[in-house]
Design a protein around this motif. Structure first.
Motif, PDB file in Angstrom:
ATOM      1  N   ARG A 160      17.032 -21.895 -10.353  1.00  0.00           N
ATOM      2  CA  ARG A 160      16.777 -20.939  -9.274  1.00  0.00           C
ATOM      3  C   ARG A 160      16.872 -21.628  -7.913  1.00  0.00           C
ATOM      4  NH1 ARG A 160      17.383 -15.893  -8.366  1.00  0.00           N
ATOM      5  NH2 ARG A 160      16.715 -15.604 -10.499  1.00  0.00           N
ATOM      6  N   VAL A 161      16.295 -22.820  -7.793  1.00  0.00           N
ATOM      7  CA  VAL A 161      16.346 -23.544  -6.524  1.00  0.00           C
ATOM      8  C   VAL A 161      17.787 -23.972  -6.235  1.00  0.00           C
ATOM      9  CG1 VAL A 161      15.569 -25.607  -5.315  1.00  0.00           C
ATOM     10  CG2 VAL A 161      13.948 -24.268  -6.645  1.00  0.00           C
ATOM     11  N   LEU A 162      18.530 -24.342  -7.273  1.00  0.00           N
ATOM     12  CA  LEU A 162      19.922 -24.731  -7.085  1.00  0.00           C
ATOM     13  C   LEU A 162      20.741 -23.563  -6.531  1.00  0.00           C
ATOM     14  CD1 LEU A 162      21.871 -27.072  -7.336  1.00  0.00           C
ATOM     15  CD2 LEU A 162      22.312 -26.382  -9.682  1.00  0.00           C
ATOM     16  N   ARG A 163      20.399 -22.339  -6.919  1.00  0.00           N
ATOM     17  CA  ARG A 163      21.070 -21.160  -6.352  1.00  0.00           C
ATOM     18  C   ARG A 163      20.823 -21.082  -4.852  1.00  0.00           C
ATOM     19  NH1 ARG A 163      21.224 -16.101 -10.251  1.00  0.00           N
ATOM     20  NH2 ARG A 163      21.310 -17.163 -12.245  1.00  0.00           N
ATOM     21  N   PHE A 164      19.593 -21.330  -4.428  1.00  0.00           N
ATOM     22  CA  PHE A 164      19.267 -21.301  -3.008  1.00  0.00           C
ATOM     23  C   PHE A 164      20.005 -22.404  -2.260  1.00  0.00           C
ATOM     24  CE2 PHE A 164      14.862 -19.701  -4.438  1.00  0.00           C
ATOM     25  CZ  PHE A 164      15.330 -18.410  -4.548  1.00  0.00           C
ATOM     26  N   LEU A 165      20.050 -23.595  -2.857  1.00  0.00           N
ATOM     27  CA  LEU A 165      20.718 -24.723  -2.217  1.00  0.00           C
ATOM     28  C   LEU A 165      22.220 -24.461  -2.110  1.00  0.00           C
ATOM     29  CD1 LEU A 165      18.887 -27.737  -3.879  1.00  0.00           C
ATOM     30  CD2 LEU A 165      18.380 -26.612  -1.719  1.00  0.00           C
ATOM     31  N   ASP A 166      22.800 -23.849  -3.122  1.00  0.00           N
ATOM     32  CA  ASP A 166      24.224 -23.525  -3.092  1.00  0.00           C
ATOM     33  C   ASP A 166      24.504 -22.495  -2.001  1.00  0.00           C
ATOM     34  OD1 ASP A 166      26.922 -23.522  -3.897  1.00  0.00           O
ATOM     35  OD2 ASP A 166      26.584 -21.854  -5.277  1.00  0.00           O
ATOM     36  N   GLN A 167      23.624 -21.524  -1.873  1.00  0.00           N
ATOM     37  CA  GLN A 167      23.777 -20.491  -0.851  1.00  0.00           C
ATOM     38  C   GLN A 167      23.671 -21.091   0.549  1.00  0.00           C
ATOM     39  OE1 GLN A 167      20.780 -17.412  -1.134  1.00  0.00           O
ATOM     40  NE2 GLN A 167      22.346 -15.833  -0.953  1.00  0.00           N
ATOM     41  N   ALA A 168      22.834 -22.117   0.701  1.00  0.00           N
ATOM     42  CA  ALA A 168      22.658 -22.773   1.990  1.00  0.00           C
ATOM     43  C   ALA A 168      23.713 -23.849   2.239  1.00  0.00           C
ATOM     44  CB  ALA A 168      21.259 -23.394   2.067  1.00  0.00           C
ATOM     45  N   GLY A 169      24.519 -24.163   1.220  1.00  0.00           N
ATOM     46  CA  GLY A 169      25.561 -25.169   1.371  1.00  0.00           C
ATOM     47  C   GLY A 169      25.067 -26.597   1.216  1.00  0.00           C
ATOM     48  N   LEU A 170      23.902 -26.783   0.598  1.00  0.00           N
ATOM     49  CA  LEU A 170      23.332 -28.122   0.440  1.00  0.00           C
ATOM     50  C   LEU A 170      23.699 -28.773  -0.886  1.00  0.00           C
ATOM     51  CD1 LEU A 170      19.790 -27.347   1.858  1.00  0.00           C
ATOM     52  CD2 LEU A 170      21.682 -28.475   3.011  1.00  0.00           C
ATOM     53  N   ALA A 171      24.023 -27.986  -1.881  1.00  0.00           N
ATOM     54  CA  ALA A 171      24.387 -28.506  -3.200  1.00  0.00           C
ATOM     55  C   ALA A 171      25.399 -27.553  -3.826  1.00  0.00           C
ATOM     56  CB  ALA A 171      23.154 -28.639  -4.092  1.00  0.00           C
ATOM     57  N   LYS A 172      26.083 -28.025  -4.842  1.00  0.00           N
ATOM     58  CA  LYS A 172      27.083 -27.195  -5.505  1.00  0.00           C
ATOM     59  C   LYS A 172      26.566 -26.792  -6.869  1.00  0.00           C
ATOM     60  CE  LYS A 172      31.049 -25.233  -5.671  1.00  0.00           C
ATOM     61  NZ  LYS A 172      30.980 -23.888  -5.188  1.00  0.00           N
TER      62      LYS A 172
END
Length: 120
Positions: free
Chosen positions: A72-84
């Motif tokens: 779930r957090v990875l989804r947020f990070l992907d949306q923010a452009g911080l992780a893939k």
């Protein structure tokens, strides 16, 4: 020590609010954490910019130090452009079930019958 970037629940009953925290993987969900990195308020609309708030600099720091984000957090990070986040695909999940297919065929048949009756 295995570190996770995960959600810690706050808020009251039926009014969830989550803090995005870095914690030891063995600690309880709402238990001890090392640092608060942001928040997620699922009660806000999906287009609201305050729905997910992240401290990008600290997130990058913890990922560089080996912290693993939850899905779930990875989804947020992907949306923010911080992780893939790798795209997941389950084409079977989107297909309707047997009953839905039967109802759709029945509805189509009724529509055709009504159109034929109107044409006569």
């Amino acid at each position: 020590m295995s570190l996770k970037i995960r959600l810690a629940r706050g808020g009251s009953k039926k009014r969830p609010y989550y803090h995005i925290v870095v914690a030891d993987a063995r600690s309880p969900r709402d238990g001890r954490f090392l640092e608060k990195l942001g928040s997620w308020n699922p009660m806000l609309g999906k287009d609201d910019e305050k729905r997910v708030e992240l401290n990008a600099e600290r997130v990058q720091h913890w990922i560089a130090n080996g912290a693993q984000p939850t899905d779930r957090v990875l989804r947020f990070l992907d949306q923010a452009g911080l992780a893939k986040r790798a795209a997941r695909s389950n084409p079977e999940k989107a297909k309707p079930g047997k009953k839905a297919l039967e109802r759709a065929a029945e509805k189509k048949q009724k529509a055709e019958d009504a159109a034929a009756a109107a044409a006569e």
